[in-house]
Each structure stands twice: as C-alpha cells, then as structure tokens.
Design an enzyme around this catalytic site. Sequence first.
Site, PDB file in Angstrom:
ATOM      1  N   ASN A   1       8.885  -6.990  -2.531  1.00 37.69           N
ATOM      2  CA  ASN A   1       7.793  -7.891  -2.902  1.00 37.69           C
ATOM      3  C   ASN A   1       6.658  -7.005  -3.408  1.00 37.69           C
ATOM      4  OD1 ASN A   1       5.711  -9.705  -3.049  1.00 37.69           O
ATOM      5  ND2 ASN A   1       5.569 -10.095  -0.844  1.00 37.69           N
ATOM      6  N   TRP A   2       6.567  -6.929  -4.726  1.00 36.74           N
ATOM      7  CA  TRP A   2       5.559  -6.013  -5.303  1.00 36.74           C
ATOM      8  C   TRP A   2       4.140  -6.550  -5.176  1.00 36.74           C
ATOM      9  CZ3 TRP A   2       7.984  -4.213 -10.644  1.00 36.74           C
ATOM     10  CH2 TRP A   2       9.036  -3.326 -10.377  1.00 36.74           C
ATOM     11  N   LYS A   3       4.008  -7.817  -4.791  1.00 39.54           N
ATOM     12  CA  LYS A   3       2.673  -8.446  -4.714  1.00 39.54           C
ATOM     13  C   LYS A   3       1.927  -8.228  -6.032  1.00 39.54           C
ATOM     14  CE  LYS A   3       2.916  -7.983   0.218  1.00 39.54           C
ATOM     15  NZ  LYS A   3       2.238  -7.810   1.492  1.00 39.54           N
TER      16      LYS A   3
ATOM     17  N   HIS B   1       4.751 -17.278   1.635  1.00 36.00           N
ATOM     18  CA  HIS B   1       4.346 -15.954   2.119  1.00 36.00           C
ATOM     19  C   HIS B   1       3.001 -16.089   2.839  1.00 36.00           C
ATOM     20  CE1 HIS B   1       2.892 -11.838   2.149  1.00 36.00           C
ATOM     21  NE2 HIS B   1       4.157 -11.493   2.085  1.00 36.00           N
TER      22      HIS B   1
ATOM     23  N   GLU C   1       0.394 -14.461   2.711  1.00 39.49           N
ATOM     24  CA  GLU C   1      -0.792 -14.339   1.849  1.00 39.49           C
ATOM     25  C   GLU C   1      -1.050 -15.648   1.099  1.00 39.49           C
ATOM     26  OE1 GLU C   1       0.545 -10.693   0.108  1.00 39.49           O
ATOM     27  OE2 GLU C   1       0.255  -9.790   2.083  1.00 39.49           O
TER      28      GLU C   1
ATOM     29  N   GLU D   1       8.107 -12.870   9.081  1.00 42.02           N
ATOM     30  CA  GLU D   1       7.073 -11.878   8.800  1.00 42.02           C
ATOM     31  C   GLU D   1       5.847 -12.151   9.672  1.00 42.02           C
ATOM     32  OE1 GLU D   1       7.749  -9.992   4.652  1.00 42.02           O
ATOM     33  OE2 GLU D   1       6.317 -11.608   4.485  1.00 42.02           O
TER      34      GLU D   1
ATOM     35  N   GLY E   1       1.435  -5.135   5.928  1.00 44.83           N
ATOM     36  CA  GLY E   1       0.521  -4.204   5.274  1.00 44.83           C
ATOM     37  C   GLY E   1      -0.396  -3.474   6.240  1.00 44.83           C
TER      38      GLY E   1
ATOM     39  N   SER F   1       5.608  -4.079   7.343  1.00 48.65           N
ATOM     40  CA  SER F   1       5.557  -2.623   7.498  1.00 48.65           C
ATOM     41  C   SER F   1       6.935  -1.975   7.662  1.00 48.65           C
ATOM     42  CB  SER F   1       4.610  -2.243   8.650  1.00 48.65           C
ATOM     43  OG  SER F   1       3.289  -2.687   8.368  1.00 48.65           O
TER      44      SER F   1
ATOM     45  N   GLY G   1       6.971  -4.935   1.289  1.00 51.92           N
ATOM     46  CA  GLY G   1       5.846  -4.855   0.365  1.00 51.92           C
ATOM     47  C   GLY G   1       5.564  -3.405  -0.002  1.00 51.92           C
ATOM     48  N   GLY G   2       4.665  -2.772   0.735  1.00 48.64           N
ATOM     49  CA  GLY G   2       4.189  -1.418   0.427  1.00 48.64           C
ATOM     50  C   GLY G   2       5.292  -0.416   0.106  1.00 48.64           C
TER      51      GLY G   2
HETATM   52  P1  PGA Z   1       4.517  -4.832   3.896  1.00 47.94           P
HETATM   53  O1  PGA Z   1       4.580  -6.320   3.288  1.00 47.94           O
HETATM   54  O2  PGA Z   1       5.917  -4.276   3.830  1.00 47.94           O
HETATM   55  O3  PGA Z   1       3.571  -4.094   2.990  1.00 47.94           O
HETATM   56  O4  PGA Z   1       4.025  -4.953   5.292  1.00 47.94           O
HETATM   57  C1  PGA Z   1       5.646  -7.172   3.570  1.00 47.94           C
HETATM   58  C2  PGA Z   1       5.436  -8.509   2.913  1.00 47.94           C
HETATM   59  O5  PGA Z   1       4.292  -8.976   2.860  1.00 47.94           O
HETATM   60  O6  PGA Z   1       6.390  -9.147   2.428  1.00 47.94           O
END
Ligand code: PGA
Length: 250
Positions: free
Chosen positions: A10-12, A96, A98, A168, A174, A214, A235-236
């Site tokens: 997930n590149w956001k 998600h 966010e 999640e 993050g 994470s 994500g990250g």
């Molecule tokens: P993260 O994000 O790996 O940066 O914690 C995961 C996500 O939001 O899907």
Amino acid sequence: MKRRPIIAANWKMHKVTAEAKSFMAELLPKISDLRNVDVLICPPFPLISTVDHAREGTNILLGAQNMHFEEKGAFTGEVAPAMLKDLNCEFVILGHSERRWVFGECDTFINKKVLSAFEHDLIPVLCVGERLEDREKNQTDQIILNQLENGLKGVSEQLLGNIVIAYEPVWAIGTGKNATAKDAKDAIALIREFIHSRFGTATAEKVRILYGGSVKPENIKTYMEQDGIDGALVGGASLEADSFAKLTIF
Ligand code: PGA
C-alpha cells in the site's frame, strides 16, 4: 486448507512516475522466481497505469487504494469502480483506517463500497482494526466484529469467499509499534470465526486474512509462522523495492 499467501504493498500517497518505474524495474528481477506467493501492488491512482505497464508478463496483481461506490456522476475528486477496471485493477483496498479516521468514512459507506466492488468484479481488501483507546478499554473484539458485521452486510456467501480482509490495528500503522504475533493471530482467528458463523465453513476456509501495521523484513516471519495469517498489507516497508522483495520471502 492451505491458502495462497498474499503480500500487498500500500504505497499510500507516495511516489511519482519516475519513482514507480524505477521501483518496478528494481523489484521484478528480485521476485522473478517467486511461485507460491501472490504479490499485490496498490499505487496511488495516477500511478496505476505505470505499474500496470511495468508488470506486463509477470504475475503481479494490481489494486487501488480506494474508490467511490457510485457508477458515475457529480462526485468531484472521486474515482468510480469502472475506472479502476478500465485501468486493469483486480483489487481495491476499502475501509483503510486512514479513510475511516482521517476522511471520516463510516461502516455504512464502506459497506456500499464493498458491494459495489463485487458488482464490478473487483476484489475488496477490507481493512478492520481497533484504535489504541479501544484496545485500552478492552473493546478490540467488539470493534472488529462491528466493522465486519456492518462492512459485509448483504454480501453473498459465494462472493465473500474471494474477499481479502486485513486486520490492521490503527495504533500499529506507520508507528513502528507492530502488534505481537499473538495479538495478530488472535484477532485474525476472531475474524475467521465471524466469517464461519455468518458464511459457513467453506467460505471461512477460503478467505485470506492479512495482518498490517509496521510489517518489515525483520518481523514478517513471525507473522507468517502463525496459523491463520495469510499474508501482510504493508505501507512503509513497501516503498523500497529491496525491502518489499524481502517481505515475499518468509
Ligand atoms: P505500515 O502501514 O506498514 O506503514 O504500518 C500499513 C498500512 O497502513 O496498510
């Protein structure tokens, strides 16, 4: 039943075209021998075509990070399911945290998106998870069950088997504070039990449930070793080709 693992990026809101191209160029040789894992990349909307182009001839799967549930119309700034299909997306991340907590999406809204995704032959990656305050009040299970109950309303047993669910915990996203393997395993067992009770054994056995929050090359193994965890939504650590490629080896 053995489910095929899935490692999803997930590149956001990261990367521009040149960065997406060089990511793909670096990633492809690193994962060319991969046989038993599905790799899914969910770039931001403007980079979907770039990734689609770069993945030609590979088994890499393509997804979007969000969509609207309506077909078309006066919805400034929104993207319709048919537009994602048109760009060759197979998956779409929905609900998600966010989207829920930064953009105010509620379960009813997310449910409409889930139903619309299925109608348009897109596989939802439905995210669920509790906030820190929910966990501290011992409400983790209730929050997850409510999100599932409301998010999956009206989905048929047959379609549900194809869904991907990502657990999640919001406090782990993050933040570098990943959930323990046991916490993730327990939440995922709860999710599978919910599916079992509402949609039956065969569906519960088929649905892939991922952990996200994470996840890094250093901790992926501890999650993938747990019974019932079918992969990760990342994500990250999905932003660099080298680190993302390492996540596919566990
Ligand atoms: P993260 O994000 O790996 O940066 O914690 C995961 C996500 O939001 O899907």
